[in-house]
Structure formats: structure tokens, C-alpha cells
Design a protein around this motif. Structure first.
Motif, PDB file in Angstrom:
ATOM      1  N   ILE A 121       0.836  -1.205   0.000  1.00 27.83           N
ATOM      2  CA  ILE A 121       0.000   0.000   0.000  1.00 27.83           C
ATOM      3  C   ILE A 121       0.869   1.252   0.000  1.00 27.83           C
ATOM      4  O   ILE A 121       0.626   2.202  -0.762  1.00 27.83           O
ATOM      5  CB  ILE A 121      -0.965  -0.025   1.204  1.00 27.83           C
ATOM      6  CG1 ILE A 121      -1.955  -1.191   1.036  1.00 27.83           C
ATOM      7  CG2 ILE A 121      -1.709   1.295   1.335  1.00 27.83           C
ATOM      8  CD1 ILE A 121      -2.900  -1.387   2.197  1.00 27.83           C
ATOM      9  N   GLU A 122       1.880   1.286   0.829  1.00 30.08           N
ATOM     10  CA  GLU A 122       2.762   2.456   0.890  1.00 30.08           C
ATOM     11  C   GLU A 122       3.459   2.674  -0.450  1.00 30.08           C
ATOM     12  O   GLU A 122       3.529   3.810  -0.950  1.00 30.08           O
ATOM     13  CB  GLU A 122       3.798   2.257   1.995  1.00 30.08           C
ATOM     14  CG  GLU A 122       4.719   3.439   2.193  1.00 30.08           C
ATOM     15  CD  GLU A 122       5.718   3.220   3.320  1.00 30.08           C
ATOM     16  OE1 GLU A 122       6.709   3.966   3.381  1.00 30.08           O
ATOM     17  OE2 GLU A 122       5.498   2.296   4.138  1.00 30.08           O
ATOM     18  N   GLY A 123       3.951   1.592  -1.068  1.00 30.88           N
ATOM     19  CA  GLY A 123       4.624   1.714  -2.355  1.00 30.88           C
ATOM     20  C   GLY A 123       3.682   2.149  -3.462  1.00 30.88           C
ATOM     21  O   GLY A 123       4.071   2.918  -4.357  1.00 30.88           O
ATOM     22  N   ALA A 124       2.438   1.674  -3.425  1.00 34.04           N
ATOM     23  CA  ALA A 124       1.461   2.047  -4.449  1.00 34.04           C
ATOM     24  C   ALA A 124       1.127   3.530  -4.365  1.00 34.04           C
ATOM     25  O   ALA A 124       1.076   4.232  -5.397  1.00 34.04           O
ATOM     26  CB  ALA A 124       0.193   1.206  -4.287  1.00 34.04           C
ATOM     27  N   TYR A 125       0.899   4.040  -3.166  1.00 32.09           N
ATOM     28  CA  TYR A 125       0.608   5.466  -3.008  1.00 32.09           C
ATOM     29  C   TYR A 125       1.800   6.306  -3.448  1.00 32.09           C
ATOM     30  O   TYR A 125       1.646   7.342  -4.115  1.00 32.09           O
ATOM     31  CB  TYR A 125       0.235   5.782  -1.558  1.00 32.09           C
ATOM     32  CG  TYR A 125      -1.244   5.641  -1.266  1.00 32.09           C
ATOM     33  CD1 TYR A 125      -2.132   6.678  -1.534  1.00 32.09           C
ATOM     34  CD2 TYR A 125      -1.758   4.462  -0.733  1.00 32.09           C
ATOM     35  CE1 TYR A 125      -3.493   6.553  -1.275  1.00 32.09           C
ATOM     36  CE2 TYR A 125      -3.113   4.320  -0.466  1.00 32.09           C
ATOM     37  CZ  TYR A 125      -3.978   5.370  -0.738  1.00 32.09           C
ATOM     38  OH  TYR A 125      -5.328   5.249  -0.482  1.00 32.09           O
ATOM     39  N   ALA A 126       3.013   5.868  -3.095  1.00 29.52           N
ATOM     40  CA  ALA A 126       4.205   6.623  -3.477  1.00 29.52           C
ATOM     41  C   ALA A 126       4.353   6.664  -4.994  1.00 29.52           C
ATOM     42  O   ALA A 126       4.660   7.719  -5.576  1.00 29.52           O
ATOM     43  CB  ALA A 126       5.443   6.005  -2.832  1.00 29.52           C
ATOM     44  N   PHE A 127       4.125   5.523  -5.671  1.00 26.62           N
ATOM     45  CA  PHE A 127       4.258   5.493  -7.127  1.00 26.62           C
ATOM     46  C   PHE A 127       3.193   6.365  -7.783  1.00 26.62           C
ATOM     47  O   PHE A 127       3.495   7.102  -8.740  1.00 26.62           O
ATOM     48  CB  PHE A 127       4.148   4.058  -7.641  1.00 26.62           C
ATOM     49  CG  PHE A 127       4.327   3.945  -9.129  1.00 26.62           C
ATOM     50  CD1 PHE A 127       5.590   4.014  -9.690  1.00 26.62           C
ATOM     51  CD2 PHE A 127       3.236   3.803  -9.967  1.00 26.62           C
ATOM     52  CE1 PHE A 127       5.767   3.926 -11.066  1.00 26.62           C
ATOM     53  CE2 PHE A 127       3.396   3.716 -11.339  1.00 26.62           C
ATOM     54  CZ  PHE A 127       4.668   3.777 -11.887  1.00 26.62           C
ATOM     55  N   MET A 128       1.956   6.305  -7.314  1.00 24.61           N
ATOM     56  CA  MET A 128       0.911   7.139  -7.898  1.00 24.61           C
ATOM     57  C   MET A 128       1.234   8.616  -7.701  1.00 24.61           C
ATOM     58  O   MET A 128       1.055   9.440  -8.598  1.00 24.61           O
ATOM     59  CB  MET A 128      -0.450   6.798  -7.277  1.00 24.61           C
ATOM     60  CG  MET A 128      -0.993   5.445  -7.698  1.00 24.61           C
ATOM     61  SD  MET A 128      -2.731   5.182  -7.221  1.00 24.61           S
ATOM     62  CE  MET A 128      -2.630   5.291  -5.441  1.00 24.61           C
ATOM     63  N   ARG A 129       1.735   8.958  -6.520  1.00 26.57           N
ATOM     64  CA  ARG A 129       2.029  10.358  -6.209  1.00 26.57           C
ATOM     65  C   ARG A 129       3.174  10.885  -7.069  1.00 26.57           C
ATOM     66  O   ARG A 129       3.109  11.991  -7.611  1.00 26.57           O
ATOM     67  CB  ARG A 129       2.365  10.492  -4.728  1.00 26.57           C
ATOM     68  CG  ARG A 129       2.494  11.915  -4.218  1.00 26.57           C
ATOM     69  CD  ARG A 129       2.790  11.936  -2.719  1.00 26.57           C
ATOM     70  NE  ARG A 129       1.730  11.261  -1.961  1.00 26.57           N
ATOM     71  CZ  ARG A 129       1.868  10.082  -1.361  1.00 26.57           C
ATOM     72  NH1 ARG A 129       3.034   9.441  -1.417  1.00 26.57           N
ATOM     73  NH2 ARG A 129       0.862   9.534  -0.701  1.00 26.57           N
ATOM     74  N   GLU A 130       4.220  10.071  -7.221  1.00 27.68           N
ATOM     75  CA  GLU A 130       5.426  10.546  -7.892  1.00 27.68           C
ATOM     76  C   GLU A 130       5.377  10.393  -9.406  1.00 27.68           C
ATOM     77  O   GLU A 130       6.095  11.105 -10.120  1.00 27.68           O
ATOM     78  CB  GLU A 130       6.641   9.781  -7.350  1.00 27.68           C
ATOM     79  CG  GLU A 130       6.907  10.021  -5.868  1.00 27.68           C
ATOM     80  CD  GLU A 130       7.830   8.978  -5.251  1.00 27.68           C
ATOM     81  OE1 GLU A 130       8.407   8.183  -6.036  1.00 27.68           O
ATOM     82  OE2 GLU A 130       7.956   8.945  -4.018  1.00 27.68           O
TER      83      GLU A 130
END
Length: 750
Positions: A736-745
Motif C-alpha cells: 500500500i505504501e509503495g502504491a501510493y508513493a508510485f501514484m504520487r510521484e
């Protein structure tokens, strides 16, 4: 005794009896792993991890100092008969290690005791009486020992000096690994002292994760020994094949059967598989090899094809199957065939032959399709090039389908071939996947609660909380969640409390713990035994439809089903003339982000690859042309006849999480591996949804997975209350943390 450049100080630390054994064995030097591991293991101050290539002498690196210290303790009068406990993931590994260690320990008067389900009870009783020696054990047998011996465990292991863990990487990130961590914590609690741990592994993507796994909370204190010995040179050839339909259609097969005419296996085998089998036969006959087709079903198909070719040419069988559904006798028959040197023998295997069973000289490894992971590929290659002056040889086979003009454009990118090439490129860069060690594995927590209650005859809730969640490996579980889990187990009559508040087994808990399968943290499907003339061939999952008169392939041979005994769960078979391989189930592993990013680099390239043959290079060049035509070097979005395909080149944990997040917001999306596919969606609509998601607080797992089905994947998951079940699933399969980071960046940018 010298190392490569100076006097060996490690040799001088060893007990004189060990030194004499080394001289008698004809050793002229210690291997790098042995030279560097001996001092910290002898000191017994910290835990030690020995990471070295296959055949680098890891077993001796651990046991030369362990046995030396055991002998020294006896000589100092610290108790006659010291003990070392070595936990191994496979019975076959234990049997192999017993053979090696027995030769060493015979001259030391130290017994070596194999301890697993196939070992006779009287051999275990000998250890229980003498309480001395090296015990080689599986996690399941250690579980049974703690459960059944209760308080007697502390007396049994009173003089325990070391705990070794063989093939450490095989435990990390699994139910058995969590079980093992818990068992070791329980053992030290029973002994009321710390016991040094020694972990051995050939494949570790991140040794720091392995150190933390070895003793949770204290990984930074462990001593790391990574061998500097150079690995063997590597030779690679990958051949490309296009698949096609079998020689006969289903209708033609049925017509021939109705007419009483025999249908051969070659008649019903797809042309690509048949071509690969012929190439294997042509190139591997006459010497020893390992062939990995990635599934038990394909193991049976390839073994039978190869044996049929031997039979046709009047050769003795040279190809032997090896997978988990075969009986122990048949697996050992394959292992014996590989170890003997009088005649050639090759094994067609699943991952059961990846680990360190000594198989004798293996000339090459054949990998059909991409391996489950780079780590698997590296482990498999470690079986070759073990003799001085020889190379490790990888024979790869890439099997691709003929493209249908109506197929999705993504199929033209030849995902399997490109993934295989990416794995090889990463292997050459000496990279393997770091283990995923953050899984909660709450199914194993349930098993451990029941086991602790059985071990002590009942415990208070606070005691089991302290043992498993404070001192043990389940530290991510809060006291509140632990209490909720106990209440749910009580509701299901798994647990009960007596009048004094002590936790005991409830009626259903007694039934669970009374069954032989309780000691295993993992589950196995209900299976039928396959029998020929009263000999057990192995087992088949009940999901495979079986009926009298059917033909099937098993153990590399062809059989006809004579009778199905549903009550006894037995399938009786006779030798037959045809057949198809049964379906065993199972699923491929998750692809890591680094692998997908390497796939992008492979497709972005322009030059042919030297280790691909002409056919494989043509397939790759065709895929690269499609990659350029779709302009995937500058865009992520492809409109494929109304379906939006988005190429984000992330691992499955991130892609699955992004797909779940988008579905939560009513976007129809599927993770297809190489891309995400969307129906009735445009890039602008997708961008708006992603920005909307990012404007809100991140969704916790219990919200994201609230409507999801089939979250119970481990043995006792079905007993978990909903919030814990959802958090458990997310810890195993999502990021979940990696998915949010990828979507954000990345994805939120226009």
C-alpha cells in the motif's frame, strides 16, 4: 594448513580431533566461508549467518566450529554429551546431511540423529536417553517435540550449545518461517537462556533481512560471513520456439479411440513442447542434468516424453521425475539415480531439487520458461559447475504462442521471453530478490497459540501474549487485536477458559491438535493416493477429475485408471499406453519491481543478445518493434481497440494494490502482469481518479479489502476476524505504501 595467502588462524582454533579429520580427508586449505566463519561461531557470542554459493562448504563452515566447541565443552567438564540442533526445510536434506555429518562425527564419537516423520521411533528414543549429539530436524518435528514433551523439553536440551538453520532463505517470508521463529523463541524460553543461532544460505537478496529473521529485533547484532570465493563461470544459451496445436485434434483423438486405434503421446502434445522435448533428448542424453519446467504437470509431461524417446531408441531410462506429489520412494529413486556414476541420469523437477541435496556432478540446468524468480534461477544454477575447472551451464527454452491478429497488443511484447531475459540480465548483475519478511502470517499465530496451550497443559492469556507477541515473532500484533483473536477462537470452540481463567483447548481445538496434520503450519489439499499393484506412486489433489478407464501420466510413466475408491481415497492404476498429466494446482510467484524495470530496459534495447539463438532473438526483435510502434519509451498509455492498457513497469505487489485502489473507486481494471488494462476509461479519466485518491487519506487494508473475497490463503486464515484477515492478506501480497508513493510521484503527473 594454509588459506590462499597466509597461515590459517582458523584451523588452529579447531579441536585437535577435528584437525586430524581434516588432514585425514586430504584437505590442503579451508574454503573462504570456512576460514571466516570458524572464529565467530567458536566464540558463540553472537548469531552468525554464513552466505556462500552452493558447494562452497557451508555445512563444514558451520559444523567444524560447532563440533569443536562441543568437544571442548566436554573436555572442560561442562557436562558430558553436548547437543547441536540443526533445522532443515526438507527431509531429503536431512537424510543427505546425516550421511555427510556421520562420516565426520564417527571419529569424534558424536552421534548424528535424523529426526522427522520417516525416522523410526527407536532412533529418536536413543537420543532421548543419551541426550547428546547433533539432531537434524524439520520444523514440524520440532513442533511435535515441544507439544508432546512439554516441560520435559528443558531437560532434553539442557546441554544445547547451538541451533543451526540450513537453507535459511527457504524459510524467510513463509508460514514455516514464522513457525520456526516462534519455535526457537519457545525453546529458549523453556531453557531460560539464549542459544547461539547459525544460519546457512546460498541465496540471500538482502543479508540484513536474513539477520533480522534469524533473531527478530536483534538482527543488527548478528555476525555476517559472506564468502568471497569466486563462483564458476557461466555459459548461457536460450532457444526460442513458437508453439502450435498437437498433431491430432480432440475430435480426431476421439475418433481414433472409438475405432480402437492407439493414440501416442506425441499425437496429443503441442508442437512447441514436443520440439523442446526433442532438443532436450538430443543434447542431454549421455550425461547428468537438471530440467525445470516450473510445474508438476509439466514435469510429468516432459518426463514421459523423454522416457518414451529413450524407449523408442532402446536406451535405458535416463530421465527421472521429482516433485512433491510423488511418493518418498520414487523421489529417493530419482535422487539415487543422480548420485550414482555408472550410467547417465537427468531429473525433471520442480523446486524440490533447488535446495542443497548432494546430487553428484550435474553438467547443466535446463530452464523451460522464466523461473519463478531470479533467486530460483540462481539457486538452480548453483547445482552445476561444482567441479573445479568446470562452468555452470544454463540451457533456456522460451516457448511463445503464434500471435492472433485479434490478440491484445501486449501479447506481442512476448512477456515470458522478456521476463526470462530480464532474469538472466539481473543474474549477471548478481542481483536477486530480497525476501519479503513483513508478512503477519496470523494463521501460524493461531497454530502457535494452540501449540503453547498443549505444551504447558493450559496457559493464561497474558502468558501466551508475552511468549508469542512480546518475545516471539508476532510483534506486529497489538494486545487489543490479540484479545479479539482469542475471543473469536473461543466463539468457534477452538479455545475455552476454565474457572481460573486458564486458556485450554475447546472441543474443536482438541480435534485440531489431535490430528497428525496439526504440526505443519501450512495446509495441503485433500488428496487421493495413486497405487499400482499395492505400491504407492504418490498423491493427486481431489480437484483433478478421475474416472475408471481414464489414462494419465505420473512418475514419468503412462497409466490406466482401473478403480477409484472414494471411501479410502485411493486410485488403483495399471500400466497403460497413453494419458495426460493431471492438474496439480499451484500458482506462480509475484514478480518483483526490479524485474519489470529490467524488462523495460530489455525492450528498449536494439542489439541482439549473444546468449539467444536466432529464433529467440527474432522473437525479441519483433517484441522490440511493437514496443517502439506503441511508443512505450515515452508514454505509459496505449489505446488497444477501446481497451486502455497502462504500462507502469512495477512489481505485482504495487500493481495489485493500485488495481484494488482503483476498483474501490469504481474503475474497472485488471492487472495483466506486463500492464494494467481498463475498460471504458481514458487517460484523462484515470488521471482524475488517481488525483482524487491522493487527495484523501490513505485507505487502510481493512477498508480497501472490505468487499474482497478469497482472502483466506493460509491454513487457519478462515478463523481470523475480518480486520485481522484483511491486514494479514495485505501484509503478504500488497504494498500500500509503495502504491501510493508510485501514484504520487509518477501516475499523478500529466
Amino acid at each position: 594448513m594454509r588459506d590462499s595467502s597466509s597461515e590459517s588462524t582458523s584451523f588452529d582454533l579447531l579441536h585437535p580431533m577435528i584437525q586430524r579429520w581434516i588432514w585425514a580427508a586430504g584437505w590442503t586449505e579451508l574454503r573462504d566461508a570456512q576460514e571466516r566463519a570458524i572464529p565467530p561461531i567458536m566464540a558463540a557470542q553472537n548469531d552468525v549467518i554464513v552466505a556462500a554459493a552452493t558447494a562452497a562448504g557451508k555445512t563444514e563452515a558451520a559444523f567444524l566450529p560447532i563440533l569443536s566447541r562441543m568437544l571442548a565443552c566436554e573436555a572442560r567438564g561442562e557436562g558430558a554429551g553436548r547437543i547441536a540442533l540443526c533445522v532443515s526445510p526438507l527431509k531429503a536434506l536431512i537424510n543427505d546431511q546425516w550421511d555427510r555429518l556421520s562420516r565426520l562425527c564417527e571419529s569424534l564419537d558424536i552421534p548424528v540423529i535424523p529426526w522427522h516423520g520417516d525416522v523410526a521411533a527407536h532412533r529418536k528414543q536413543q537420543f532421548a536417553r543419551k541426550r547428546a549429539g547433533v539432531v537434524l530436524i524439520t520444523p514440524e518435528s520440532l513442533e511435535a517435540m515441544l507439544y508432546n514433551r512439554g516441560s520435559g523439553v528443558s531437560a532434553l536440551f539442557e546441554r544445547l550449545d547451538y541451533v543451526g538453520i540450513d537453507e535459511l532463505h527457504a524459510f524467510i517470508g513463509s508460514e514455516r518461517g514464522k513457525q520456526l521463529q516462534s519455535l526457537l523463541a519457545r525453546l529458549e524460553t523453556a531453557l531460560r537462556r539464549r542459544v547461539p543461532r547459525v544460519g546457512l544460505s546460498a541465496t540471500l537478496g538482502d543479508v540484513r533481512i536474513a539477520a533480522e529473521f534469524l533473531r527478530p529485533g536483534e538482527g543488527a547484532k548478528a555476525t555476517i560471513v559472506e564468502s568471497r570465493d569466486a563462483s564458476a563461470t557461466l555459459k548461457i544459451l536460450v532457444k526460442g520456439y513458437l508453439d502450435g496445436p498437437p498433431r491430432l485434434s480432440d475430435e480426431q483423438v476421439q475418433a481414433m479411440a472409438d475405432a480402437g486405434r492407439q493414440v501416442t503421446l506425441e499425437d496429443i502434445t503441442p508442437t512447441g513442447m514436443l520440439s523442446i522435448a526433442r532438443d532436450l533428448y538430443r543434447n542431454l542424453c549421455g550425461s547428468n542434468h537438471l530440467i525445470f519446467p516450473n510445474s508438476r504437470q509439466k514435469v510429468e509431461q516432459y518426463t514421459t516424453l523423454l522416457r518414451m524417446m529413450c524407449e523408442r531408441d532402446g536406451r535405458a531410462p535416463e530421465f527421472w521425475p521429482h516433485h512433491g506429489n510423488l511418493s518418498r520412494d520414487l523421489r529417493e529413486e530419482t535422487e539415487r539415480a543422480l548420485k550414482q556414476t555408472e550410467r547417465p541420469a537427468s531429473a525433471v523437477a520442480t523446486s524440490t531439487l533447488e535446495l542443497g541435496v548432494d546430487l553428484g556432478p550435474v553438467v547443466s540446468v535446463a530452464q523451460i520458461g522464466p523461473a519463478p524468480a531470479v533467486a530460483n534461477l540462481r539457486q538452480r544454477l548453483g547445482r552445476t559447475g561444482r567441479r573445479k575447472g568446470t562452468s555452470s551451464i544454463l540451457r533456456g527454452y522460451a516457448l511463445e504462442q503464434v500471435l492472433d491478429p485479434r490478440a491484445p497488443v501486449s501479447e506481442g511484447l512476448r512477456e515470458a521471453l522478456v521476463q526470462f531475459v530480464a532474469q538472466i540480465e539481473l543474474l549477471l548483475q548478481r542481483w536477486v530478490e530480497p525476501p519479503r519478511a513483513g508478512g503477519l502470517h496470523l494463521s501460524t499465530l493461531i497454530q502457535q497459540i494452540l501449540s503453547v496451550i498443549g505444551q504447558y497443559g493450559g496457559v493464561m492469556a497474558s502468558q501466551v501474549w508475552q511468549l508469542l507477541c512480546v518475545k516471539g515473532p508476532f510483534r506486529a500484533v497489538s494486545q487489543e487485536d490479540f484479545g479479539g483473536l482469542l475471543r473469536v477462537l473461543g466463539k468457534h470452540q477452538i479455545l475455552a477458559q476454565d474457572s481460573g481463567g486458564t486458556l485450554v483447548h475447546g472441543p474443536k481445538g482438541e480435534a485440531i491438535t489431535g490430528h497428525y496434520s496439526f504440526y505443519a503450519a501450512f495446509s495441503s489439499p485433500e488428496e487421493y493416493r495413486l497405487m499400482a499393484h499395492q505400491k504407492v506412486l504418490g498423491s493427486l489433489p481431489v480437484t483433478a477429475p478421475l474416472a475408471p478407464g481414464d489414462f494419465l501420466l505420473f512418475a514419468g510413466r503412462r497409466w490406466k485408471i482401473e478403480e477409484v475408491d472414494a471411501n479410502q481415497r485411493i486410485v488403483h492404476v495399471l500400466a497403460g499406453a497413453g494419458g495426460k498429466a493431471p492438474s496439480f494446482g499451484g500458482s506462480p510467484g509475484l514478480v518483483h519491481t526490479r524485474v519489470r524495470q529490467e524488462m523495460y530496459k530489455v525492450l528498449s534495447g536494439a542489439e541482439p543478445l549473444a546468449y539467444l539463438d536466432d529464433a529467440a532473438n527474432k522473437l525479441l526483435m519483433d517484441a522490440r518493434r511493437i514496443f517502439r510502434r506503441l511508443e512505450l519509451g515515452r508514454t505509459r498509455y496505449v489505446d488497444d481497440a477501446g481497451t486502455l492498457r497502462v504500462f507502469i513497469w512495477q512489481g505485482d505487489e504495487v500493481q495489485n494494490t493500485i488495481a484494488l485502489l482503483l476498483r474501490f473507486f469504481d474503475v474497472a481494471v485488471v492487472n495483466e502482469g506486463i500492464c494494467l488494462s481498463f475498460e471504458d476509461c481514458t487517460p484523462q479519466t484515470l488521471l482524475g481518479t488517481i488525483r482524487d485518491i491522493l487527495s484523501r487519506a490513505p485507505l487502510p487494508p481493512e477498508v480497501l479489502l472490505a468487499g474482497a473475497q478469497n482472502l483466506a490463503v493460509e491454513k487457519w486464515d478462515a478463523l481470523l476476524p475480518s480486520p485481522l484477515l484483511q491486514r494479514n492478506y495485505a501484509s503478504l501480497f500488497l504494498d500500500i505504501e509503495g502504491a501510493y508513493a508510485f501514484m504520487r510521484e509518477t501516475l499523478a503527473q500529466p
